[in-house]
Motif scaffolding. Structure first.
Motif, mmCIF file in Angstrom:
data_model
loop_
_atom_site.group_PDB
_atom_site.id
_atom_site.type_symbol
_atom_site.label_atom_id
_atom_site.label_comp_id
_atom_site.label_asym_id
_atom_site.label_seq_id
_atom_site.Cartn_x
_atom_site.Cartn_y
_atom_site.Cartn_z
ATOM 1 N N LEU A 194 0.875 -1.179 0.000
ATOM 2 C CA LEU A 194 0.000 0.000 0.000
ATOM 3 C C LEU A 194 0.913 1.230 0.000
ATOM 4 O O LEU A 194 1.586 1.509 0.999
ATOM 5 N N GLY A 195 0.967 1.914 -1.125
ATOM 6 C CA GLY A 195 1.834 3.088 -1.245
ATOM 7 C C GLY A 195 3.156 2.722 -1.890
ATOM 8 O O GLY A 195 3.915 1.920 -1.350
ATOM 9 N N ALA A 196 3.413 3.288 -3.083
ATOM 10 C CA ALA A 196 4.668 2.989 -3.792
ATOM 11 C C ALA A 196 5.471 4.267 -3.976
ATOM 12 O O ALA A 196 5.900 4.605 -5.065
ATOM 13 N N GLY A 197 5.665 4.994 -2.867
ATOM 14 C CA GLY A 197 6.486 6.205 -2.900
ATOM 15 C C GLY A 197 7.933 5.855 -2.594
ATOM 16 O O GLY A 197 8.423 4.777 -2.947
ATOM 17 N N LEU A 198 8.614 6.765 -1.892
ATOM 18 C CA LEU A 198 10.042 6.615 -1.599
ATOM 19 C C LEU A 198 10.359 5.259 -0.947
ATOM 20 O O LEU A 198 11.142 4.460 -1.473
ATOM 21 N N ILE A 199 9.733 4.970 0.188
ATOM 22 C CA ILE A 199 10.068 3.731 0.897
ATOM 23 C C ILE A 199 9.291 2.533 0.337
ATOM 24 O O ILE A 199 9.778 1.399 0.371
ATOM 25 N N GLY A 200 8.096 2.802 -0.214
ATOM 26 C CA GLY A 200 7.313 1.715 -0.799
ATOM 27 C C GLY A 200 8.072 1.015 -1.921
ATOM 28 O O GLY A 200 8.075 -0.221 -2.036
ATOM 29 N N ASP A 226 -1.913 2.226 -5.143
ATOM 30 C CA ASP A 226 -1.440 3.607 -5.069
ATOM 31 C C ASP A 226 -2.013 4.300 -6.294
ATOM 32 O O ASP A 226 -1.770 3.862 -7.424
ATOM 33 N N PRO A 227 -2.822 5.366 -6.102
ATOM 34 C CA PRO A 227 -3.498 5.972 -7.248
ATOM 35 C C PRO A 227 -2.580 6.739 -8.199
ATOM 36 O O PRO A 227 -3.015 7.143 -9.280
ATOM 37 N N SER A 228 -1.330 6.939 -7.849
ATOM 38 C CA SER A 228 -0.469 7.768 -8.703
ATOM 39 C C SER A 228 -0.059 7.033 -9.982
ATOM 40 O O SER A 228 0.020 5.801 -10.010
ATOM 41 N N ASP A 229 0.206 7.825 -11.037
ATOM 42 C CA ASP A 229 0.653 7.242 -12.310
ATOM 43 C C ASP A 229 2.003 6.549 -12.128
ATOM 44 O O ASP A 229 2.266 5.506 -12.721
ATOM 45 N N GLY A 283 6.150 -6.666 -12.018
ATOM 46 C CA GLY A 283 5.232 -7.740 -12.424
ATOM 47 C C GLY A 283 4.078 -7.907 -11.451
ATOM 48 O O GLY A 283 3.556 -9.012 -11.258
ATOM 49 N N ALA A 284 3.679 -6.802 -10.808
ATOM 50 C CA ALA A 284 2.579 -6.854 -9.832
ATOM 51 C C ALA A 284 1.351 -6.162 -10.421
ATOM 52 O O ALA A 284 1.474 -5.265 -11.262
ATOM 53 N N ARG A 285 0.151 -6.571 -9.978
ATOM 54 C CA ARG A 285 -1.062 -5.900 -10.445
ATOM 55 C C ARG A 285 -1.169 -4.521 -9.779
ATOM 56 O O ARG A 285 -0.694 -4.348 -8.653
ATOM 57 N N HIS A 286 -1.785 -3.583 -10.475
ATOM 58 C CA HIS A 286 -1.900 -2.223 -9.959
ATOM 59 C C HIS A 286 -3.358 -1.908 -9.611
ATOM 60 O O HIS A 286 -4.257 -2.173 -10.411
ATOM 61 N N HIS A 287 -3.577 -1.397 -8.407
ATOM 62 C CA HIS A 287 -4.908 -0.970 -7.968
ATOM 63 C C HIS A 287 -4.832 0.485 -7.532
ATOM 64 O O HIS A 287 -3.801 0.924 -7.016
ATOM 65 N N ALA A 288 -5.970 1.196 -7.688
ATOM 66 C CA ALA A 288 -6.025 2.569 -7.188
ATOM 67 C C ALA A 288 -6.488 2.568 -5.728
ATOM 68 O O ALA A 288 -6.068 3.415 -4.940
ATOM 69 N N ASP A 289 -7.339 1.611 -5.370
ATOM 70 C CA ASP A 289 -7.988 1.606 -4.050
ATOM 71 C C ASP A 289 -7.469 0.421 -3.231
ATOM 72 O O ASP A 289 -7.603 -0.736 -3.637
ATOM 73 N N LEU A 347 2.222 4.249 3.408
ATOM 74 C CA LEU A 347 1.410 5.420 3.067
ATOM 75 C C LEU A 347 1.822 6.609 3.932
ATOM 76 O O LEU A 347 2.463 6.423 4.968
ATOM 77 N N PRO A 348 1.402 7.830 3.547
ATOM 78 C CA PRO A 348 1.624 8.978 4.434
ATOM 79 C C PRO A 348 1.071 8.696 5.832
ATOM 80 O O PRO A 348 0.078 7.973 5.992
ATOM 81 N N ASN A 349 1.721 9.280 6.850
ATOM 82 C CA ASN A 349 1.416 8.971 8.244
ATOM 83 C C ASN A 349 -0.072 9.056 8.581
ATOM 84 O O ASN A 349 -0.584 8.245 9.360
#
Ligand SMILES: NC(=O)c1ccc[n+]([C@@H]2O[C@H](COP(=O)([O-])OP(=O)(O)OC[C@H]3O[C@@H](n4cnc5c(N)ncnc54)[C@H](O)[C@@H]3O)[C@@H](O)[C@H]2O)c1
Length: 345
Positions: A10-16, A36-39, A49-55, A72-74
């Motif tokens: 859940l969340g693919a930002g810096l640490i994700g 993670d809803p981001s592009d 090779g993972a599926r992508h979900h927005a929710d 995710l953000p705190n």
């Protein structure tokens, strides 16, 4: 592949993204999906090779994973961790456990009531220097612990602050960075009873602090000081000093200095200084010895432990309740800065 634990992120930002890479390398884990809803996250999912979900709730319901990593953000930690416990899915929840004590208490309640483990991502506890220091203090290698000194000082780039939440209350370096040092020192030296602290935002001028100094009284009676800044150049922070972090250069130095009635220990260099034979004093030379470590990696060890927790082979090394005490300590520090007075934890 079938014996691998099926993990979602859940969340693919810096640490994700780092968690994704760690999962990708682990022989007993498979990253099956990312929410993670981001592009940018769609690109990350494709790369692994993972599926992508927005929710993320829909992802948890559709994928039915063995475990979830929440990066995710705190402010979203509580709702995401509780969504996992409600579905019986053990989670590795990034630190801080939450952005408020009330939200942390809801996670503790949800985990303890359901019996579904929440492991909080204070990864330094899995680092061999920190684990060894804890053991040495517990075994009395330093004698009675008297004085503890720590630093987390580094220079973050301006781009880091483009994410608005990092400039606002709940997203500052006390909660993002110093919380690791507090958790580490609690793990090594025991709980903190009282704090006094100053904070400053003089350099960046954001709502959150950029620099702080903290005095600590541990329950054991030991005293400590901590210095923190995310806007000053220094090698004095555990992340670069230990060479354990995922995306920092290794700059061998020390971040913590522990002194007891028998010996002093510098971490992470793991040099121990003492009189040999025992019983000398300040006018006699000290002998420096190096404590050797096993060379294992904190994040790898954390993931291995999470897989053990999922399999029921281990209880969380950092439970939600334990992480809430670390958060309480940080909030006492933040309160002391704001109210300019001593705070009890
Ligand atoms: N343990 C560590 O060493 C460490 C290091 C860095 C960050 N962290 C923690 O990890 C967390 C994330 O930090 P970061 O620096 O990666 O942040 P980030 O802003 O880089 O990433 C957060 C991601 O979450 C996504 N997101 C936002 N809302 C969402 C939603 N509702 N559903 C799904 N995805 C959503 C964003 O699009 C973004 O990609 C924070 O709690 C931070 O404190 C821990």
């Amino acid at each position: 592949m079938s014996s691998r634990k099926r993990i979602v992120l859940l969340g693919a930002g810096l640490i994700g993204r780092e968690h994704a890479a760690l999962l990708d390398r682990h022989p007993e884990a498979a990253l099956i999906a990312i929410a993670d809803p981001s592009d940018a996250a769609a690109v990350v999912a494709e790369a692994f090779g993972a599926r992508h979900h927005a929710d993320y709730r829909r992802m948890l319901d559709e994928e039915r994973p063995d475990g979830a990593i929440i990066a995710l953000p705190n402010a979203l930690h509580a709702q995401a961790a509780i969504a996992c416990t409600e579905r019986g899915i053990p989670c590795l929840l990034e630190k801080p456990i939450a952005d408020t004590l009330e939200a942390a208490a809801r996670i503790v309640e949800a985990s303890e009531r359901s019996g579904v483990p929440v492991l909080v991502g204070h990864q330094r506890r899995y680092s061999p220097d920190i684990a060894k220091a804890r053991q040495m203090v517990a075994e009395g290698a330093l004698g009675r612990l008297v004085a503890v000194n720590g630093m987390w000082i580094a220079d973050k780039p301006d781009a880091y602050f483009e994410m608005a939440w990092r400039r606002q209350a709940g997203g500052g370096p006390l909660l993002i960075n110093l919380i690791h040092d507090i958790d580490c020192l609690r793990f090594i030296c025991g709980d903190v009873e009282e704090v006094m602290a100053f904070a400053s935002n003089a350099v960046r001028g954001f709502e959150v602090e950029d620099t702080a100094s903290v005095s600590l009284r541990f329950k054991s009676g030991a005293l400590g000081t901590l210095l923190m800044s995310d806007t000053a150049v220094s090698p004095y922070n555990w992340d670069t000093a230990a060479g354990q972090a995922l995306y920092f250069p290794h700059q061998p130095e020390n971040a913590y200095f522990l002194s007891g009635t028998k010996a002093a220990l510098a971490i992470p260099s793991m040099d121990i200084w003492r009189h040999e034979p025992e019983g000398g004093h300040w006018q006699e030379p000290l002998v420096r010895r190096h404590v050797t470590l096993d060379g294992s990696r904190a994040y790898d060890n954390q993931l291995a432990h999470f897989l053990d927790v999922i399999a029921g082979r281990a209880q969380p090394l950092v439970s939600a309740r334990d992480a809430m005490t670390t958060l309480e300590t940080i909030f006492a520090i933040i309160g002391s800065c704001r109210e300019r007075r001593l705070m009890k934890v």
